[in-house]
Design a protein around this motif. Structure first.
Motif, short mmCIF file in Angstrom:
data_model
loop_
_atom_site.label_atom_id
_atom_site.label_comp_id
_atom_site.label_asym_id
_atom_site.label_seq_id
_atom_site.Cartn_x
_atom_site.Cartn_y
_atom_site.Cartn_z
N UNK A 22 -3.56 39.79 10.35
CA UNK A 22 -4.85 40.12 10.94
C UNK A 22 -5.84 39.00 10.66
N UNK A 23 -6.73 38.75 11.59
CA UNK A 23 -7.65 37.63 11.48
C UNK A 23 -8.62 37.80 10.32
N UNK A 24 -9.17 38.98 10.16
CA UNK A 24 -10.15 39.19 9.09
C UNK A 24 -9.52 39.00 7.72
N UNK A 25 -8.34 39.60 7.50
CA UNK A 25 -7.68 39.47 6.20
C UNK A 25 -7.24 38.04 5.93
N UNK A 26 -6.82 37.34 6.97
CA UNK A 26 -6.38 35.95 6.78
C UNK A 26 -7.55 35.08 6.35
N UNK A 27 -8.69 35.23 6.99
CA UNK A 27 -9.86 34.45 6.60
C UNK A 27 -10.27 34.79 5.18
#
Length: 237
Positions: free
Chosen positions: A224-229
């Protein structure tokens, strides 16, 4: 603190593969900012095969974090940067048909050319960075171009790290120390990932910013984008 700038070229690549406007590049950039990304990087190429010049113009007035535009300073690119006036322009010597960036500037041979381009950007209040290999001679000569920062090309580090060769970071350590001594800011990018970013940041001092695109977007498919960032931010800090 080392800032995380997210390169969104791959989001544009996905959009362009189908046509239309899904995923929407501007919406994705705004989501990245809301998830903790501290900058947005784009690298428009002359054939506009991923990020288009229109994307750059659409993004510029809406971003709340630092906007970094990368590219080879051909006339069309220079005009775009001067029109948009991003926080930073990163000069990359890639050929028009290059799949991705694959070398830094020879700052000795190209010194006068870079001086002219950088002078024009700085007259318009745009911070400049130039893409260089981890070579101390190239770093020394970069100072004479008038650039504000260098961006260390990190592919060789990533390859070495993947092969369990921790010594691959040593040239970057030396170049960063030298650049800092010379008064140059230090960015880094290319093939950095969740696997190798923490060791790099730990061993390379005075690191202002990393620009990460391909790996981050690929990792976001799983995490997921949020968790990756968030994971990148945690590793960098």
């Amino acid at each position: 603190m080392t800032k995380l700038s997210v390169n969104i070229n791959k989001i544009a690549t996905l959009r362009n593969a189908r046509g239309g406007d899904i995923p929407n590049v501007v919406e994705a950039a705004q989501k990245i900012e809301s998830f903790g990304g501290q900058g947005i990087t784009v690298h428009p190429r002359p054939d506009e095969r991923h990020i288009t010049y229109k994307d750059v113009r659409d993004l510029a007035p809406l971003l709340k974090t630092e906007f970094n535009i990368e590219g080879n300073p051909i006339a069309k690119f220079i005009n775009l940067v001067l029109e948009v006036k991003p926080a930073q322009v990163t000069l990359v010597p890639d050929a028009e048909d290059a799949i991705t960036s694959n070398a830094g500037w020879d700052t000795v041979k190209n010194k006068e050319f870079l001086q002219d381009v950088i002078k024009e950007f700085k007259q318009h209040g745009i911070r400049t960075s130039i893409f260089v290999d981890p070579d101390e001679e190239m770093v020394k000569a970069a100072l004479e171009t008038g650039t504000d920062r260098i961006e260390l090309y990190t592919e060789s580090y990533a390859v070495a790290y993947a092969n369990s060769d921790k010594k691959g970071v040593e040239p970057y350590n030396r170049c960063a120390e030298l650049a800092h001594t010379l008064g140059l800011g230090i960015n880094a990018g290319h093939d950095l990932s969740l696997d190798n970013i923490h060791y790099f940041q730990k061993k390379v001092p005075h690191l202002d910013e990393v620009s990460i695109g391909h790996a981050l977007i690929a990792e976001a498919l799983y995490l997921g984008l949020e968790d990756t960032i968030k994971k990148y931010r945690d590793l960098l800090n």
